[in-house]
Design a protein around this motif. Structure first.
Motif: not given
Lengths: 783, 159
Positions: A24, A29, A31, A35-36, A219, A248-249, B33
């Motif tokens: 990813r 890709q 996250n 990015d959220i 988050y 997240p990441d 993103t």
């Protein structure tokens, strides 16, 4: 290195399995927090104090509130109405969330704007008028503890001076006796400067509190999501079952993402009050001036030695600069972290350490930057001292270490400060590194170079870390025992899901933890999905820092996999009509001892667990383990750096860097080596360039990446890596943890190399970062 | 103001504030993103994209300056033929850990290879010296870019 016991297609321990995370991340890709995006998200910007110490006489936010797009301006008074103007720190102090009385450091949070757009939120900051009344700033701990110094923490009941804490450990009387026996006392006074982890992704939060249901989904760039959920519940009074933290990441952590920062609290409160999601992402300047500084210890170490180079005792006196709030992230019992590992790799009977921490008008933080709670400072001090002692005694620095090492047969070895080192073979490690670098030849070249007026230096550091906090009898944070967990479920088709209490920030847990399961059960690592970071979907744990993921979470993973292996053997005995004790499990095949053709696979077992079980056995192939480690683990290493110093400019260049690490069993050698290269670079950074400085008014000078220098590919040395492998005897798979070793061990090697180049001139110390002007001044002063 | 930016081969027409940064335009308006923000001051390179084939730091380029330009982001590296060689090399050589700097590093690497098919270690180190990585110590990033260069050279020799 031990050879892998599983074939490559299973990918158990010892295989350099390619990382599952990469797919990813190489396609954009990932996250990450920013990015959220949630519907109706509002954006928060924080107004920060331009002054280091000032009383706030008033805040006028009317113009900001009137700006089109601004939804709310939050001040300390508003937070105070909800009991949230102050919050507890991880070290038992309190910290201002938004300032109500005065500001105590430049960059302190004063107000927050919530707006429909991040640009508008930032615009509105300029419309807030704050009436400040200057107070004298205190910028060093020495000034801070002087008689009559202005009181920084005047709001704190019972606080009459700027002392944050005192702490001592070791045996003072025994140490004094050791010093009385010494032929020489070698003294080193040095400052381990303030630094910042500066992960490439800054800290941030997206708080989504549903005012109807009370559900708070948060988050957050969190290295410790479960602990943070509990702390949110305690601080904000929210019911814990209604708080879901999703980490997240994460774009690097290095300790920066362990504490709870004021911005998190304000964003969550704002979401609760407004009823919409609120996002706050730090700018780089906010990151560097307000969150997560590390180090800043003024250290005086004394080593009692004999004329033969035998160490008899160690005495350390320290003063730490805590900033305005004491918010170190560390186990409760230890006021200066695990600094008392300062006895290092050496066998001597007596040590005593005393330490004071002082409040100053600087940002708080006190994070363990890629380090198990002050171990970097400790390792640096002892390795600098031992090197200097060799010069004073007149023996080679390598020989000095060999004469004093704890010997392999002495393990488990109890140090003078009470750690019980689990395992090691220090002489072999150092000798292997010396051979690789060609030490004797280098010493000859050094002598020849000196004769030509060139300055070559060879620096050694042999460090021992104490990582993997930790055993419940000794280690807790905010009262929470430092255990960790793993939950494993194998599905009917033989594919598995592993859920962890720890949380990766780039260390590759999704790969290595699957490899541990693959090793035990023989399910291919690529058939095992690893989940982490979401508190609603993973078992409880204290998180990833202090190199604790493999020692604690990795141990939990091995233990839970073994529980499933035991059940798998019972099912195999049923399927093969054999006695359970005759079933052997290797690389995913369960066979009857002595009859290898009578076998089933782990995939057969998985199906049977849901379809065909012995009578009375519970269905499923699933379990959870909470692991309480019996001891810390003690990785170590021998690092050797060769430098050439330009006597005319003080510029030094690394010619070679040989790093031998022993972290016990290596789960994924490729990932381990990647961790070591990264850690060595951060160690080089601290020795050569990274520091957060302040002027006399308390202005932070290292407030962006043009002033706070982190190494690029151009400056970063090339590294030559070596390994030995002495397993941890108490860890289920013999692993010790490695993520921080190189940052802990390498600064002393780099600095010792520069000192070694100048040692014949009588130079014994240059404080980090060892900048060319400091080197030049040291040469100039010596000659 | 009205602008049209071609991003990864698709035209994106939008009405933007003149002060809108290209990185915010890519991330928020277009919704890609994979391009990250690490410093806001052109120092770290996490926001690197290719503009008309050249690496730029999108945190200090205005969206308006990209009007009419062709922009490539990390999402545009992969083609119908599969991953770009720089992407597979980063995985094979363990050139990433947290992955935050990776898009910028790969785009700079891809740009370098297109201009210099056989870069030396120093060439690579110099090319990526405007991009910071806090995890890897750069060794494997350098190696990955050289691996990708070798694979590109090999496939063009073969064809």
């Amino acid at each position: 290195m031990a050879a892998p016991t599983t074939p490559a297609e299973i990918g158990g321990i010892g295989h350099s399995v390619q990382r599952k995370e990469d797919a990813r991340l190489i396609e954009g890709q990932g996250n990450f927090l920013d990015d959220i995006d949630l519907p109706n998200t509002l954006h928060m910007a924080i107004l920060r104090s331009p002054l280091a110490h000032a009383r706030i006489n008033g805040i006028d936010s009317s113009a900001a509130t009137a700006l089109d797009g601004v939804v709310a301006v939050v001040t300390g008074d508003l937070m105070d109405q909800h009991g949230l103007a102050w919050m507890p720190t991880l070290s038992g102090d309190t910290q201002a969330v938004l300032a109500t009385d005065k500001v105590r450091y430049q960059g302190q949070e004063v107000a927050a704007v919530i707006a429909t757009d991040p640009y508008i939120a930032t615009d509105a900051l300029e419309l807030i008028e704050v009436d400040y009344e200057d107070l004298p700033p205190i910028t060093t701990p020495q000034q801070s503890l002087e008689e009559g110094a202005a009181l920084i923490r005047d709001e704190k009941e019972g606080q009459t001076d700027n002392l944050a804490y005192t702490w001592e450990t070791g045996d003072k009387v025994a140490t004094e006796e050791a010093f009385a026996q010494a032929d020489q006392v070698v003294t080193l006074e040095t400052h381990y400067p303030r630094s910042h982890p500066a992960p490439l992704e800054t800290c941030g939060i997206l708080a989504d509190v549903n005012s109807v249901t009370g559900q708070a989904t948060i988050y957050m760039t969190s290295q410790a999501p479960h602990a943070h959920r509990t702390l949110f519940a305690m601080v904000a009074g929210l019911p814990e079952q209604n708080i879901r933290i999703v980490s997240p990441d994460i774009g690097g952590g290095f300790g920066n993402k362990v504490p709870i920062y004021p911005g998190y609290v304000v964003a969550t409160a704002a979401s609760l009050l407004i009823g919409q999601p609120v996002k706050w992402v730090e700018s780089r300047t906010e990151n560097l001036i307000s969150t997560g500084f590390a180090r800043d210890y003024y250290m005086k170490g004394e080593l009692a030695v004999t004329d033969e180079g035998r160490i008899l005792g160690l005495r350390v006196n320290m003063l730490s600069d805590q900033g305005a709030f004491y918010s170190d992230a560390q186990p409760t019992q230890f006021r200066a972290g695990l600094f008392h590992v300062v006895t290092g790799s050496y066998d001597f009977p007596a040590a005593h350490i005393d330490c004071r921490g002082a409040f100053t008008n600087k940002a708080p933080g006190g994070v363990a930057y890629r380090c198990s709670f002050r171990i970097t400072e400790a390792s640096y001090l002892i390795e600098r001292l031992v090197q200097n002692a060799a010069y004073e005694v007149g023996i080679d620095p390598a020989e000095m270490r060999l004469r004093n090492f704890i010997q392999p047969e002495q393990f488990p070895y109890e140090t003078a400060t009470g750690f019980v080192y689990d395992s090691g073979d220090y002489p072999t490690a150092l000798r292997t590194a010396l051979d690789e670098v060609g030490y004797e030849d280098l010493r000859r070249e050094q002598a020849e170079a000196r004769a030509e007026g060139r300055l070559i230096g060879i620096g050694i550091a042999h460090f021992t870390e104490a990582v993997g906090a930790g055993p419940s009898h000794t280690y807790d944070i905010a009262g929470l025992k430092m255990i960790d967990s793993a939950e494993l479920r194998v599905h009917p088709t033989g594919k598995a899901i592993l859920k962890l209490g720890v949380k990766t920030q780039g260390q590759g847990h999704e790969t290595t933890f699957a490899q541990i399961v693959a090793e035990v059960l023989g399910i291919p690592a690529n058939d095992i999905k690893v989940e982490h970071g979401d508190t609603d979907h993973t078992p409880y744990g204290l998180g990833t820092y202090a190199s604790r993921s493999t020692p604690v979470g990795g141990a939990a993973t091995a233990v839970v996999a073994r529980k499933l292996a035991d059940k798998a053997k019972k099912i195999a005995a049923h399927l093969l009509e054999a006695a359970e004790e005759d079933i052997e499990l290797a690389s995913g095949v369960l066979s009857v001892a002595g009859s290898p053709d009578r076998s089933v696979t782990i995939q057969d077992i998985a199906l049977a667990a849901y379809t065909n079980l012995p009578e009375g056995m519970e269905y499923g192939l699933e379990d959870v383990t909470y692991y309480d480690p019996p001891n810390l683990t003690y990785p170590y290493g021998s690092y050797i750096v060769v430098v050439e110093v330009d006597p005319d400019t003080g510029v030094w260049q690394v010619q070679r860097m040989v790093a031998l690490d022993d972290c016990g069993v290596r789960i994924n050698p490729m990932i381990v080596e990647g961790q070591i290269c990264g850690g060595l670079t951060e160690g080089f950074a601290m020795s050569a360039m990274q520091w957060i400085t302040f002027d006399d008014d308390g202005n932070c000078i290292g407030a962006n990446f043009m002033d706070y220098l982190v190494p690029t590919a151009w400056e970063t040395p090339r590294f030559e890596l070596l390994a030995t492998e002495v397993p941890s005897p108490h860890h289920p798979i013999g692993a010790k943890g490695v993520g921080e070793s190189a940052t802990v061990g390498s600064p002393a090697a780099f600095v010792n190399a520069v000192i070694d180049a100048l040692a014949h001139l009588g130079v014994r110390n240059i404080d980090m970062p060892v900048l060319p002007d400091r080197v030049w001044a040291a040469i100039d002063e010596a000659s | 103001m009205e602008i049209t930016v071609t991003i990864n081969g698709s035209d994106h027409a939008s009405d933007v504030e003149p002060r809108t940064l290209l990185v915010d335009h890519i991330r928020r308006t277009v919704g890609l993103t994979g391009t990250h923000v690490g410093c806001d001051t052109t120092s770290c390179g996490a926001c690197t994209v290719l503009m008309d084939g050249k690496p730029v730091k999108a945190c200090t380029v205005l969206a308006a300056q990209a009007d009419g330009a062709e922009v490539t982001t990390v999402e545009g590296l992969k083609t119908a033929d599969g991953l770009h060689p720089i992407q597979s090399a980063f995985t094979d050589d363990h050139g990433l850990q947290c992955g935050f700097c990776t898009p910028g590093m790969m785009l700079v690497g891809a740009s370098l290879i297109s201009e210099n098919p056989d870069p030396s270690e120093d060439d690579v180190r110099w090319a990526i010296s405007g991009n910071l990585c806090r995890c890897t110590g750069y060794m494997n990033i350098v190696k990955a870019i050289q691996t990708a260069a070798a694979r590109v050279a090999e496939s063009s020799n073969g064809s």
